[in-house]
Design an enzyme around this catalytic site. Structure first.
Site, PDB file in Angstrom:
ATOM      1  CG  ASP A 122      64.499  28.905  33.499  1.00 19.63           C
ATOM      2  OD1 ASP A 122      63.921  29.463  34.456  1.00 19.63           O
ATOM      3  OD2 ASP A 122      64.408  27.693  33.262  1.00 19.63           O
ATOM      4  NE  ARG A 133      60.435  14.897  36.883  1.00 16.97           N
ATOM      5  CZ  ARG A 133      60.655  16.205  36.809  1.00 16.97           C
ATOM      6  NH1 ARG A 133      61.903  16.678  36.782  1.00 16.97           N
ATOM      7  NH2 ARG A 133      59.658  17.055  36.755  1.00 16.97           N
TER       8      ARG A 133
END
Length: 414
Positions: free
Chosen positions: A298, A143
Site C-alpha cells: 500500500d 484532516r
C-alpha cells in the site's frame, strides 16, 4: 473429519482491495494515497466493476492455503461505494467460500457512517478501522474536506454510531509534526472515547515532483527530496512513544492495546510482531487497485512497484513472484551495517523500507529516517519488556508489571 488447514506450512496470502481507488471525500494534507488518482487519469471513473469484484473474490479465496480468509477493504474512502456493493461482496464471498471462514475489515475516515452502515457491520461482524488523529485541535489540523472544512465533528458522530450499534472498531492515528508535541493529550483522548485498540502511524514523506502531477517520492527515486512539513521528526517520535509508554505501562497494560507496544513485546519474545513494519521481511501484503492492478504494498503504489494486473496474471503468480519475494527479503538484506550491528535489530528490523532514505554516521545509505526516535524508544522500554517477557514465559500476565511498579518490586534505573 473436516481438515483444519489446507496447507499446514503455508502462509496466508493478503491483498488489500481499493474499491474506489484513491477517491475520497476528504483532502487530508498528509495523505499518501490521494495523489495516486494521477496514475489513472485515463479512467473516467475510479470504481471497481462487479465483474472484477467477482473475479477477485473467487480468485482470492481460491488462492488461500488456510481455512480463514481475511478481506481488507481500503481507500481512498471505502464508504463512497454504496452499501449494496458490500452486500454484493458478501454474497460472492458465500458463493465462493468453499468451506472457508470469511472475515472482513474496512478502513474509513468515519464521516459517512450512518445507522444503516453500522447495522450492516454489526450483523456481519465486520471490524471497522477509523482514521482519527486525536482531539479536535489535532485532528482538524490536517484532516479537512475538499472545501477546507474540518472533519472531526463528523468523525465523532460516526464513532458514536459504531458504539451505539456495538460494532467492533479500532483507531488508526497518524502522528505528525503537530500532534506529536502533545503525547499525553493525544493518548488520553483515546481513553476518554473508550477506544481500546490504537495504531500509531508516523507520517514521513518527501517531496519530488512528477510529470503526472504526483509529488511524493518513492524509495526508488532520488534520496534528496525535501521532507514534507507535516512529517514527524525522529526526536518527536521517540519522545512521543516514550511518554505514552510510561503512562500505559503504569496504568493500562491489558486494558488498552497499542499496536507498537504489543509488537515490541512480540519481538522481545521472538514471536511474529503482527505488523509488517517491525518484521524481518515484508511483501506478504499486496494491494489491488479498482482496475485490477496489483502493487507490492500500500505504501509502494508507484509504477516501478506494479506487479501486474489480475486480468493477465493470477494473484498467486504476482504475490509469489520472484520480484515480490525480492521486495520482501530486501527489507533485511538492504539494511546498512549500523542496523545489522544494532542491539535492537531484533525489535526494529529497520521499520518500513519507505522511510530508509537517511545515511548512517559512516555515510552508508539506507538508514531509517526515524532511527534515532526508535532507538530512544527501544532503549527506554527494554527493562519493562524484559519483565513482561519473563512473566509470559512463566505463563503469567504481562499486566502484572503495573503492580510491580506500584509496590516497588520492580525498579527501573537508566
Amino acid at each position: 473429519m473436516k481438515a483444519t488447514t489446507y496447507a499446514p506450512f503455508a502462509k496466508p496470502l493478503y491483498v488489500m482491495v481499493k474499491p474506489v481507488g484513491a477517491v475520497c471525500n476528504l483532502a487530508c494534507e498528509y495523505c499518501y494515497y490521494l495523489e495516486k488518482a494521477n496514475l489513472y487519469k485515463e479512467n473516467p471513473k475510479h470504481v471497481m466493476s462487479d465483474e472484477l469484484l467477482e473475479k477477485f473474490i473467487d480468485e482470492y479465496i481460491n488462492s488461500q492455503t488456510m481455512p480463514q480468509v481475511l478481506f481488507t477493504w481500503h481507500g481512498g474512502e471505502t464508504l463512497m461505494r454504496p452499501l449494496s456493493f458490500y452486500k454484493k461482496a458478501m454474497e460472492l464471498q458465500k458463493k465462493y467460500a468453499r468451506g472457508r471462514t470469511i472475515d472482513n475489515c474496512i478502513q474509513t475516515n468515519g464521516t459517512l457512517l450512518t445507522d444503516e452502515w453500522c447495522e450492516f457491520f454489526r450483523e456481519n461482524n465486520w471490524l471497522v478501522g477509523v482514521s482519527i488523529d486525536g482531539p479536535q485541535e489535532f485532528h482538524d489540523e490536517y484532516r479537512k474536506n475538499k472545501m477546507g472544512k474540518p472533519s472531526f465533528v463528523k468523525v465523532m458522530q460516526g464513532i458514536n454510531l459504531l458504539k451505539k450499534h456495538g460494532v467492533e472498531w479500532n483507531a488508526m492515528a497518524v502522528v505528525n509534526d503537530f500532534n506529536a508535541e502533545y503525547p499525553l493529550d493525544f493518548y488520553n483522548f483515546f481513553k476518554e472515547i473508550d477506544c481500546h485498540y490504537i495504531q500509531f502511524a508516523p507520517i514521513v514523506e518527501r517531496i519530488v515532483s512528477h510529470q503526472d502531477g504526483r509529488h511524493l517520492a518513492s524509495l526508488a527515486e532520488g534520496k534528496e527530496g525535501a521532507l514534507a512539513d507535516f512529517s514527524v521528526s525522529p526526536e518527536q517520535w521517540g519522545n512521543f512513544l516514550c511518554t505514552i509508554f510510561d503512562e500505559w505501562v503504569k496504568e493500562d497494560v491489558g486494558k488498552f492495546f497499542i499496536q507498537i507496544f504489543d509488537s515490541t513485546l512480540a519481538n522481545w519474545m521472538g514471536e511474529q510482531p503482527g505488523v509488517c513494519t517491525m518484521a524481518k521481511h515484508c511483501g506478504h501484503a499486496g494491494v489491488m487497485e479498482f482496475n485490477g492492478d496489483v502493487y507490492s504494498c500500500d505504501h509502494f503504489v508507484f509504477p516501478e512497484y506494479k506487479l501486474g494486473n489480475i486480468y493477465s496474471q493470477t494473484l498467486v503468480e504476482m504475490m509469489h513472484s520472484e520480484r515480490q519475494h525480492n521486495f520482501g527479503t530486501m527489507k533485511y538484506q538492504s539494511l546498512p551495517t549500523q542496523c545489522k550491528e544494532c542491539d535492537f535489530l531484533f525489535a526494529c528490523n529497520g521499520e518500513c523500507p519507505k522511510n530508509r532514505f537517511s545515511r548512517t554516521a559512516d555515510g552508508e545509505p539506507g538508514l531509517n529516517y526515524l532511527c534515532k526516535g526508535y532507538y530512544q524508544y527501544f532503549q527506554h522500554v527494554a527493562p519493562y519488556m524484559d519483565f513482561m517477557k519473563k512473566e509470559l514465559m512463566n505463563q503469567q500476565a504481562p499486566a502484572n508489571i503495573m503492580k510491580a511498579l506500584k509496590d516497588g518490586s520492580l525498579k527501573i534505573e537508566y
